[in-house]
Design a protein around this motif. Structure first.
Motif, PDB file in Angstrom:
ATOM      1  N   PHE A  12      -1.660  -3.160  -1.246  1.00 16.92           N
ATOM      2  CA  PHE A  12      -1.771  -2.830   0.109  1.00 16.92           C
ATOM      3  C   PHE A  12      -0.671  -1.921   0.408  1.00 16.92           C
ATOM      4  CE2 PHE A  12      -5.017  -6.010   1.786  1.00 16.92           C
ATOM      5  CZ  PHE A  12      -6.247  -5.493   1.037  1.00 16.92           C
ATOM      6  N   ALA A  13       0.684  -2.506   0.193  1.00 13.62           N
ATOM      7  CA  ALA A  13       2.027  -1.786   0.344  1.00 13.62           C
ATOM      8  C   ALA A  13       1.850  -0.419  -0.224  1.00 13.62           C
ATOM      9  CB  ALA A  13       3.010  -2.628   0.236  1.00 13.62           C
ATOM     10  N   ALA A  14       1.315  -0.154  -1.640  1.00 15.24           N
ATOM     11  CA  ALA A  14       1.445   1.085  -2.005  1.00 15.24           C
ATOM     12  C   ALA A  14       0.327   2.075  -1.683  1.00 15.24           C
ATOM     13  CB  ALA A  14       1.088   0.779  -3.611  1.00 15.24           C
ATOM     14  N   TYR A  15      -0.918   1.394  -1.061  1.00 17.71           N
ATOM     15  CA  TYR A  15      -1.815   2.437  -0.553  1.00 17.71           C
ATOM     16  C   TYR A  15      -1.307   2.681   0.808  1.00 17.71           C
ATOM     17  CZ  TYR A  15      -6.285   3.953   0.920  1.00 17.71           C
ATOM     18  OH  TYR A  15      -7.133   5.121   1.107  1.00 17.71           O
ATOM     19  N   TRP A  16      -0.773   1.681   1.548  1.00 22.70           N
ATOM     20  CA  TRP A  16      -0.145   1.969   3.002  1.00 22.70           C
ATOM     21  C   TRP A  16       0.992   3.158   2.749  1.00 22.70           C
ATOM     22  CZ3 TRP A  16       4.758  -0.461   4.945  1.00 22.70           C
ATOM     23  CH2 TRP A  16       5.272  -0.233   6.148  1.00 22.70           C
ATOM     24  N   LEU A  17       1.849   3.385   1.688  1.00 21.45           N
ATOM     25  CA  LEU A  17       2.678   4.539   1.932  1.00 21.45           C
ATOM     26  C   LEU A  17       2.236   5.420   1.173  1.00 21.45           C
ATOM     27  CD1 LEU A  17       5.885   2.221   0.638  1.00 21.45           C
ATOM     28  CD2 LEU A  17       5.345   3.255   2.823  1.00 21.45           C
ATOM     29  N   SER A  18       0.990   5.627   0.434  1.00 28.30           N
ATOM     30  CA  SER A  18       0.538   6.864  -0.251  1.00 28.30           C
ATOM     31  C   SER A  18      -0.126   7.868   0.709  1.00 28.30           C
ATOM     32  CB  SER A  18      -0.863   6.322  -0.905  1.00 28.30           C
ATOM     33  OG  SER A  18      -1.932   5.889  -0.359  1.00 28.30           O
ATOM     34  N   GLY A  19      -0.545   7.437   1.836  1.00 28.59           N
ATOM     35  CA  GLY A  19      -0.958   8.547   3.009  1.00 28.59           C
ATOM     36  C   GLY A  19      -0.023   9.221   3.456  1.00 28.59           C
ATOM     37  N   PRO A  20       0.930   8.560   4.038  1.00 24.77           N
ATOM     38  CA  PRO A  20       2.275   9.367   4.747  1.00 24.77           C
ATOM     39  C   PRO A  20       2.939  10.008   3.628  1.00 24.77           C
ATOM     40  CG  PRO A  20       2.107   7.140   5.562  1.00 24.77           C
ATOM     41  CD  PRO A  20       0.975   7.189   4.490  1.00 24.77           C
ATOM     42  N   LEU A  21       3.157   9.736   2.460  1.00 29.59           N
ATOM     43  CA  LEU A  21       4.058  10.203   1.367  1.00 29.59           C
ATOM     44  C   LEU A  21       3.092  11.490   1.163  1.00 29.59           C
ATOM     45  CD1 LEU A  21       5.477   7.297  -0.693  1.00 29.59           C
ATOM     46  CD2 LEU A  21       6.656   9.193   0.872  1.00 29.59           C
ATOM     47  N   ALA A  22       1.768  11.474   0.717  1.00 29.36           N
ATOM     48  CA  ALA A  22       0.885  12.613   0.680  1.00 29.36           C
ATOM     49  C   ALA A  22       0.993  13.687   1.455  1.00 29.36           C
ATOM     50  CB  ALA A  22      -0.457  12.183   0.194  1.00 29.36           C
TER      51      ALA A  22
END
Length: 129
Positions: free
Chosen positions: A65-75
């Motif tokens: 979940f943490a990885a998914y959370w960061l994926s959007g803002p980083l993308a």
């Protein structure tokens, strides 16, 4: 309850989007990155809270979940405005699925067997007569 507190903090950041009505163009991308981080942080924190409240702790779920959370803002930070439609569609869609997991955990928490005296007292007080 730390997760619930974090969820409240992230929701407060997300809600700032409705208070600040206009933003200059150079700041728009940074504002969207903050908004996606706040929205994703809220979804992750509240979902993990509900899962733990229900007694569900699958291995690796917190990291996933943490990885998914960061994926959007980083993308969005990496791709810039050109990636905004992609992030808007797929990242936000994944957060909706996370919401379904949260609802499932809440339903499971209601119907699971009571494990403690406070749960039994609450269950008998709420149960229909």
């Amino acid at each position: 309850y730390l997760l619930f507190g974090l969820a409240s903090l992230f929701w407060g950041l997300h809600t700032m989007n409705y208070v600040i009505e206009s933003l200059s163009t150079p700041w728009w991308l940074y504002w969207r990155i903050l908004r996606y981080a706040a929205t994703g942080g809220f979804a992750v924190a509240i979902t993990l809270f509900y899962l733990r409240f229900a007694g569900i702790r699958p291995r690796g779920m917190t990291r996933a979940f943490a990885a998914y959370w960061l994926s959007g803002p980083l993308a969005l930070a990496i791709g810039g405005s050109a990636w905004h439609p992609f992030v808007d569609r797929y990242y936000q869609g994944g957060l909706l699925l996370m919401g379904l997991v949260m609802i499932g955990a809440a339903v499971y928490a209601v119907w699971r067997p009571a494990r403690s005296l406070p749960d039994l007292v609450a269950g008998t007080w709420i149960a229909p007569r």
